[in-house]
Design an enzyme around this catalytic site. Structure first.
Site, PDB file in Angstrom:
ATOM      1  N   GLU A 251      80.244  64.394  10.611  1.00 22.64           N
ATOM      2  CA  GLU A 251      78.845  64.309  10.159  1.00 22.64           C
ATOM      3  C   GLU A 251      78.279  65.700  10.018  1.00 22.64           C
ATOM      4  OE1 GLU A 251      76.089  61.960  12.487  1.00 22.64           O
ATOM      5  OE2 GLU A 251      77.531  60.328  12.636  1.00 22.64           O
TER       6      GLU A 251
ATOM      7  N   GLU B 173      79.717  60.056  18.781  1.00 22.15           N
ATOM      8  CA  GLU B 173      78.763  60.757  19.661  1.00 22.15           C
ATOM      9  C   GLU B 173      78.505  60.047  20.988  1.00 22.15           C
ATOM     10  OE1 GLU B 173      75.184  62.106  17.841  1.00 22.15           O
ATOM     11  OE2 GLU B 173      76.237  63.227  16.295  1.00 22.15           O
TER      12      GLU B 173
END
Ligand code: BGC
Length: 453
Positions: free
Chosen positions: A358, A163
């Site tokens: 995720e 991320e």
């Protein structure tokens, strides 16, 4: 049809969120160690100093993973644990720790997936300018080399960055995450470019020094949209909103294509280049070649998305959520459809096997009188999301694996220990672990390879 026979069912964590041992055995400081010490930055003054103490309890944690039938564990390396100053001298105790973890995983039939960077930059490098300093490309390359040399004889799978959108926006432009800066637009775009080049460098280095052929990707996040119906005009606006809308710089910070297109397609999105021209750093042909390294798969973290439709003129309309719309403890909406539509969109655009790196939810779990953790909502959440993912797989989207976030409750960044995302409950007073009902449920899903969903 459903999930492939060799589908990878896993769970994920990140070093700072679970390891603890922040000041032990030669580890250097990182930006989160320092950020947490500053007043008012993290909920309740919590820190990752102890976290889940996985540094000392990894063997127990691997046994829990085995009990849950996990095929893979995605964890990140704490850069300053193996290179206390970020570059230069190696800390043998840090290398030994990851060697033990990797060996323990493999001995128990669990495939290790390494994330190189899940937000804990060595403080020594931060003091030299961190990601804003173009030298970061070399630093990250050196770090990747150490990883390749020490772990690649056993570890085949790597993600470079987790991320980047999140640590850049919240850490460098928002003062929500470490290092707590509030840079302007020029610095923002410079950091993005430096991070992209660092990614490219790490891929080159990993392949060059790996002791066996390795598979590499990265794990971005983004702001996602999915269509209200199957009508082509609704699908088109959802796709466009996900990949092509560049209205504001703030919006672009969460825009998946800004970072994924350069890595996967070799160029920044045209519209953004035009719109943000005055803030952009110098972008050379060589830079783009470095960034555009062939990858083996496309990783993507996905938690939720916004439902949209085409208005009368084909324009984007956001479908308002009704009052009382389902949400998780951290206030995120429950939108299972995102695991059908987004993998589809990503597969079409980037044409690589996809890992959901995720996905999961926080909930207000506790241990019941019977000693168990009945996290019914989490089971329902995963069930709904995985059904959608299975549908995408059945329709030919090449989905290689899925990592639940998270294996265990852990340090949830600025929210400290106030949010529980795990399939394993952690009592932070005693460090006692309890597999939640969702963990046992996931075990069955894994056993049936999702046929029971
Ligand atoms: C991050 C994790 C985080 C999770 C829940 C992702 O943004 O990669 O580190 O704990 O979502 O917020």
């Amino acid at each position: 049809m459903g999930f492939k026979r060799d589908f990878i069912w896993g769970a994920a964590t990140a070093s700072y969120q679970v390891e603890g041992a922040a000041y032990e055995e030669g580890k250097g400081l990182n930006i989160w160690d320092v950020f947490c010490e500053q007043k008012g930055k993290v909920f309740g003054g919590h820190t990752g100093e102890v976290a889940c103490d996985q540094y000392h309890r990894y063997a127990e944690d691997v046994q829990l993973m085995k009990q849950m039938g996990l095929k893979a564990y995605r964890f990140s390396i704490n850069w300053a644990r193996i290179l206390p100053d970020g570059v230069g001298e190696i800390n043998p105790a840090g290398i030994a720790y990851y060697n033990h973890l990797i060996d323990e995983l493999l001995a128990n039939g669990i495939e290790p997936y390494i994330t190189l960077y899940h937000w804990d930059l060595p403080y020594a490098l931060h003091k030299k300018g961190g990601w804003l300093n173009e030298e970061c490309v070399e630093w990250f390359g050196e770090y990747a080399k150490v990883i390749a040399e020490h772990f690649s004889d056993r570890v085949k799978f790597y993600f470079t960055f987790n991320e980047p959108q999140c640590f850049i926006a919240l850490g460098y432009c928002g003062d929500v995450h470490a290092p707590g800066l509030q840079y302007g637009y020029r610095e923002y775009f410079q950091i993005c470019h430096n991070v992209l080049k660092s990614h490219g460098k790490a891929v080159l280095v990993l392949r060059k020094y790996a002791k066996q052929p390795v598979q590499i990707g990265f794990a971005p996040t983004g702001a996602f949209y999915f269509p209200e119906t199957n009508k082509s005009e609704d699908i088109e606006v959802a796709r466009k909103a996900t990949f092509e809308e560049f209205d504001t710089v703030e919006g672009s910070m969460w825009h998946v294509a800004w970072l994924s297109d350069p890595i996967m397609l070799g160029h920044y999105p045209e519209e953004g280049l035009k719109k943000f021209a005055k803030y952009l750093p110098k972008i050379t042909k060589e830079d783009m070649e470095l960034i555009y390294q062939p990858l083996d798969f496309y990783g993507q973290n996905i938690y939720n998305a916004v439902k949209v439709r085409a208005g009368k003129e084909g324009e984007l309309e956001i479908v308002k959520r009704y009052d009382g719309f389902p949400k998780t403890a951290i206030d995120w909406p429950v939108t299972p459809e995102c695991l059908y539509w987004l993998p589809k969109f990503f597969y079409e655009r980037y044409q690589k096997p996809i890992y959901i790196t995720e996905n999961g939810m926080s909930s207000t779990d506790w241990i019941s009188l019977d000693g168990k953790v009945h996290d019914y909502h989490r089971i329902d959440f995963y069930h709904r999301y995985l059904k959608e993912l299975k549908q995408a797989a059945s329709e030919g989207v090449d989905i290689a694996g899925y990592f639940a976030w998270s294996l265990m409750d852990n340090f949830e960044w600025a929210k400290g220990y106030s949010e529980r995302f795990g399939m394993i409950f952690v009592d932070y007073n005693t460090q006692e672990r309890t597999i939640k009902d969702s963990g046992y449920w996931y075990k069955e899903v894994i056993e049936y390879n999702g046929e029971n969903l």
